[in-house]
Design an enzyme around this catalytic site. Structure first.
Site, PDB file in Angstrom:
ATOM      1  N   CYS A   1       6.029  -0.336   6.794  1.00 16.28           N
ATOM      2  CA  CYS A   1       5.642   0.859   6.060  1.00 16.28           C
ATOM      3  C   CYS A   1       6.811   1.249   5.168  1.00 16.28           C
ATOM      4  O   CYS A   1       7.963   1.208   5.607  1.00 16.28           O
ATOM      5  CB  CYS A   1       5.337   1.984   7.049  1.00 16.28           C
ATOM      6  SG  CYS A   1       4.887   3.533   6.256  1.00 16.28           S
ATOM      7  N   LEU A   2       6.527   1.620   3.937  1.00 18.84           N
ATOM      8  CA  LEU A   2       7.620   1.975   3.016  1.00 18.84           C
ATOM      9  C   LEU A   2       8.383   3.215   3.488  1.00 18.84           C
ATOM     10  O   LEU A   2       9.514   3.435   3.069  1.00 18.84           O
ATOM     11  CB  LEU A   2       7.087   2.177   1.596  1.00 18.84           C
ATOM     12  CG  LEU A   2       6.580   0.900   0.907  1.00 18.84           C
ATOM     13  CD1 LEU A   2       6.068   1.208  -0.490  1.00 18.84           C
ATOM     14  CD2 LEU A   2       7.659  -0.165   0.850  1.00 18.84           C
TER      15      LEU A   2
ATOM     16  N   GLN B   1       2.945  10.050   1.045  1.00 20.69           N
ATOM     17  CA  GLN B   1       4.272   9.427   1.157  1.00 20.69           C
ATOM     18  C   GLN B   1       5.182   9.764  -0.019  1.00 20.69           C
ATOM     19  O   GLN B   1       6.382   9.514   0.037  1.00 20.69           O
ATOM     20  CB  GLN B   1       4.150   7.900   1.245  1.00 20.69           C
ATOM     21  CG  GLN B   1       3.630   7.406   2.575  1.00 20.69           C
ATOM     22  CD  GLN B   1       3.520   5.894   2.560  1.00 20.69           C
ATOM     23  OE1 GLN B   1       2.548   5.345   2.081  1.00 20.69           O
ATOM     24  NE2 GLN B   1       4.528   5.215   3.067  1.00 20.69           N
TER      25      GLN B   1
ATOM     26  N   GLY C   1       0.837  -1.196   0.000  1.00 23.15           N
ATOM     27  CA  GLY C   1       0.000   0.000   0.000  1.00 23.15           C
ATOM     28  C   GLY C   1       0.868   1.240   0.000  1.00 23.15           C
ATOM     29  O   GLY C   1       1.989   1.213   0.509  1.00 23.15           O
TER      30      GLY C   1
ATOM     31  N   HIS D   1      -2.030   7.731   6.965  1.00 18.63           N
ATOM     32  CA  HIS D   1      -1.046   8.542   6.221  1.00 18.63           C
ATOM     33  C   HIS D   1      -1.677   9.828   5.692  1.00 18.63           C
ATOM     34  O   HIS D   1      -1.047  10.885   5.704  1.00 18.63           O
ATOM     35  CB  HIS D   1      -0.504   7.771   5.010  1.00 18.63           C
ATOM     36  CG  HIS D   1       0.654   6.870   5.324  1.00 18.63           C
ATOM     37  ND1 HIS D   1       1.836   7.335   5.839  1.00 18.63           N
ATOM     38  CD2 HIS D   1       0.812   5.532   5.180  1.00 18.63           C
ATOM     39  CE1 HIS D   1       2.679   6.321   5.996  1.00 18.63           C
ATOM     40  NE2 HIS D   1       2.077   5.206   5.611  1.00 18.63           N
TER      41      HIS D   1
ATOM     42  N   HIS E   1      -4.266   1.826   7.789  1.00 19.15           N
ATOM     43  CA  HIS E   1      -2.876   2.320   7.800  1.00 19.15           C
ATOM     44  C   HIS E   1      -2.707   3.452   6.777  1.00 19.15           C
ATOM     45  O   HIS E   1      -2.138   4.505   7.077  1.00 19.15           O
ATOM     46  CB  HIS E   1      -1.947   1.138   7.486  1.00 19.15           C
ATOM     47  CG  HIS E   1      -0.494   1.479   7.331  1.00 19.15           C
ATOM     48  ND1 HIS E   1       0.478   0.970   8.157  1.00 19.15           N
ATOM     49  CD2 HIS E   1       0.163   2.264   6.431  1.00 19.15           C
ATOM     50  CE1 HIS E   1       1.665   1.450   7.776  1.00 19.15           C
ATOM     51  NE2 HIS E   1       1.496   2.225   6.724  1.00 19.15           N
ATOM     52  N   GLU E   2      -3.245   3.232   5.577  1.00 21.38           N
ATOM     53  CA  GLU E   2      -3.064   4.236   4.517  1.00 21.38           C
ATOM     54  C   GLU E   2      -3.898   5.497   4.788  1.00 21.38           C
ATOM     55  O   GLU E   2      -3.448   6.610   4.496  1.00 21.38           O
ATOM     56  CB  GLU E   2      -3.407   3.650   3.145  1.00 21.38           C
ATOM     57  CG  GLU E   2      -2.578   2.438   2.718  1.00 21.38           C
ATOM     58  CD  GLU E   2      -1.071   2.638   2.818  1.00 21.38           C
ATOM     59  OE1 GLU E   2      -0.604   3.777   2.721  1.00 21.38           O
ATOM     60  OE2 GLU E   2      -0.363   1.625   3.012  1.00 21.38           O
TER      61      GLU E   2
HETATM   62 NI    NI Z   1       2.814   3.248   5.483  1.00 19.81          NI
END
Ligand code: NI
Length: 168
Positions: free
Chosen positions: A92-93, A51, A46, A138, A134-135
């Protein structure tokens, strides 16, 4: 179009709050393509537009399983939450090699627009529910680090800052 990269914690831009997507135009479609490319390149499931330094209410998700095709969520919103909670280890990226145990509601109903601008609603649990929550965090500038105790968050912050210096 600008080449984008995934912002790494503690980059302050990860705290941006996303603005609604008003018009789904070529620029938005190109951004979605870039976000999928970046997500696949980094082996994520995701990615939120905040991000990649683009504070728009836009998410891409691909759980890489046959029952869940890739999803584009524009202006997503959670409209119902279950009382039951689940704990999972989330990556998480924006936090390479970091996993944080996060408690989230188990089931959600969310609504969003697709790339054609059509609104849809979906009920989900399991990994997709966790991923959507989670997204959406963000998009509000909220990160997995915020689920840690203040001591652990401080330690992670220091570690990530150091790591970033070494890489640069
Ligand atoms: Ni993330």
């Amino acid at each position: 179009m600008t080449m984008r990269d995934v912002l790494i914690y503690p980059d302050i831009r990860l705290r941006s709050v996303a603005e609604p997507v008003c018009e789904i135009n070529d620029e938005v479609r190109a951004l979605v393509d870039q976000m999928f490319d970046l997500m696949y390149a980094r082996q994520g499931i995701g990615l939120a537009a905040t991000q990649v330094d683009m504070p728009l209410s836009l998410i891409v998700i691909d759980l890489q399983d046959k029952s869940n095709p890739p999803l584009v969520l524009i202006n997503p919103e959670i409209v119902e939450k279950s009382d039951a909670m689940v704990n999972s280890e989330e990556g998480c990226l924006s936090f390479p090699n970091v996993y944080v145990k996060v408690a989230r509601v188990e089931k959600i109903k969310f609504k969003a627009q697709n790339l054609e601008g059509e609104w849809f609603e979906r009920e989900t649990d399991g990994l997709l529910s966790v991923c959507v929550q989670h997204e959406i965090d963000h998009l509000e500038g909220k990160l997995i680090a915020d689920y840690l105790s203040s001591l652990k968050k401080h330690m992670l912050h220091k570690k990530m800052k150091k790591l970033k210096k070494t890489v640069l």
